[in-house]
Design an enzyme around this catalytic site. Structure first.
Site, mmCIF file in Angstrom:
data_model
loop_
_atom_site.group_PDB
_atom_site.id
_atom_site.type_symbol
_atom_site.label_atom_id
_atom_site.label_comp_id
_atom_site.label_asym_id
_atom_site.label_seq_id
_atom_site.Cartn_x
_atom_site.Cartn_y
_atom_site.Cartn_z
ATOM 1 N N HIS A 152 -1.333 11.330 -1.729
ATOM 2 C CA HIS A 152 -2.584 10.842 -1.146
ATOM 3 C C HIS A 152 -3.511 11.977 -0.746
ATOM 4 O O HIS A 152 -4.707 11.948 -1.043
ATOM 5 C CB HIS A 152 -2.301 9.959 0.068
ATOM 6 C CG HIS A 152 -3.549 9.429 0.710
ATOM 7 N ND1 HIS A 152 -4.265 10.151 1.657
ATOM 8 C CD2 HIS A 152 -4.230 8.286 0.518
ATOM 9 C CE1 HIS A 152 -5.321 9.444 2.018
ATOM 10 N NE2 HIS A 152 -5.336 8.313 1.348
ATOM 11 N N HIS A 180 0.830 -1.210 0.000
ATOM 12 C CA HIS A 180 0.000 0.000 0.000
ATOM 13 C C HIS A 180 0.866 1.262 0.000
ATOM 14 O O HIS A 180 1.786 1.387 0.810
ATOM 15 C CB HIS A 180 -0.880 -0.029 1.258
ATOM 16 C CG HIS A 180 -1.930 1.019 1.306
ATOM 17 N ND1 HIS A 180 -2.153 1.804 2.412
ATOM 18 C CD2 HIS A 180 -2.854 1.418 0.384
ATOM 19 C CE1 HIS A 180 -3.161 2.621 2.178
ATOM 20 N NE2 HIS A 180 -3.598 2.412 0.954
HETATM 21 O O1 G3P Z 1 -6.718 1.825 -2.929
HETATM 22 C C1 G3P Z 1 -7.107 1.364 -1.687
HETATM 23 C C2 G3P Z 1 -6.808 2.307 -0.566
HETATM 24 O O2 G3P Z 1 -5.592 2.951 -0.792
HETATM 25 C C3 G3P Z 1 -7.909 3.304 -0.375
HETATM 26 O O3 G3P Z 1 -7.714 4.160 0.701
HETATM 27 O O4 G3P Z 1 -7.168 6.374 1.620
HETATM 28 O O5 G3P Z 1 -5.452 4.596 1.614
HETATM 29 O O6 G3P Z 1 -6.111 5.693 -0.493
HETATM 30 P P1 G3P Z 1 -6.558 5.250 0.851
HETATM 31 MG MG MG Z 2 -4.997 4.620 -2.019
#
Ligand code: G3P
Ligand code: MG
Length: 254
Positions: free
Chosen positions: A52, A10
């Protein structure tokens, strides 16, 4: 059917590196990851950058938002110092830089289109256009298996952004991000020609997971950081997860 990797780092390197920086992608790769998720939005000059938050302040110091600065200005901004002294000088990367790193290192991309409010259509369209150009050689071939061909998978919480990506680059696969699975999930996916749902593991039920899989769609979950929970989700038929804990849930987990 899901032919993409099962474990996705992630924001590049999870908790081990400053999110969405090239240092994060290097970190994920050093831990053996061959699949990453990251977030893309448009700078003031319309160039997609990997960030982000739409606002500066948390990972990049400064006032205002991403849409107030050109990509050139953002590329000079430190996105690593907040995480630790060792990462000072890591700047905001452009989408193109991140794609180049991933392609060079054989890393598959889940590209989360994360529009600044009001730029939903433009962000979906521009990210799709960039991707179409960057993967022109792949798209020129008859791509029976987009995963094997190395094409990214788009996803977004914004229906409008996914729709714009569909119009601009119909041959690049799409997923819809959903915090909760709504009753009309099937018609939404069909309208978007989407191949998968990406949803919060916190709200997903086993019955929903099985229904989505039985209907022939891919199903992946964010952001799963506990190995036991990951195992449970895979037991429900979930295809993939993204994780921040790349130290606990490695690329060969499960
Ligand atoms: O793409 C999945 C996840 O990243 C969604 O939440 O806020 O971490 O971008 P966020
Ligand atoms: Mg994300």
């Amino acid at each position: 059917m899901w032919t993409y990797p099962k474990i996705i780092a992630h924001r590049g390197g999870g908790v081990l590196a400053p999110e969405n920086t090239l240092a994060a992608f290097r970190c994920g790769a050093a831990h053996g990851f061959r699949a990453v998720e990251f977030d893309v939005m448009l700078a003031k000059d319309g160039v997609p950058v990997v960030m982000h938050d739409p606002a500066l302040g948390r990972t990049v110091s400064g006032a205002g938002g991403v849409a107030d600065y050109t990509s050139h200005a953002l590329m000079q901004m430190d996105a690593g110092a907040w995480f630790g002294h060792a990462f000072a000088g890591e700047c905001v990367p452009t989408y193109e830089q991140v794609v180049a790193f991933c392609v060079d290192n054989g890393i598959w991309m889940n590209v989360e289109i994360k529009p600044v409010s009001g730029f939903e259509e433009a962000t979906g369209r521009v990210v799709a256009q960039y991707t179409k150009r960057l993967f022109a050689d792949v798209l020129a071939r008859d791509v029976a298996d987009p995963a094997r061909a190395g094409l990214p998978l788009f996803s977004s919480f914004s229906y409008e952004a996914v729709q714009a990506a569909q119009r601009a680059a119909p041959d690049i696969p799409r997923a819809l991000l959903l915090d909760r699975i709504p009753a009309d999930w099937r018609s939404k996916l069909d309208a978007l020609g989407a191949v998968a749902i990406d949803t919060s593991y916190r709200n997903l039920t086993e019955a929903q997971a099985r229904a989505i899989k039985d209907a022939g769609f891919g199903l992946f979950c964010y952001t799963v950081n506990e190995p036991d929970r990951a195992r449970e989700l895979f037991g429900w038929g979930v295809d993939a997860i993204c994780t921040d804990r790349i130290d606990l849930i490695g690329p060969r987990f499960g």
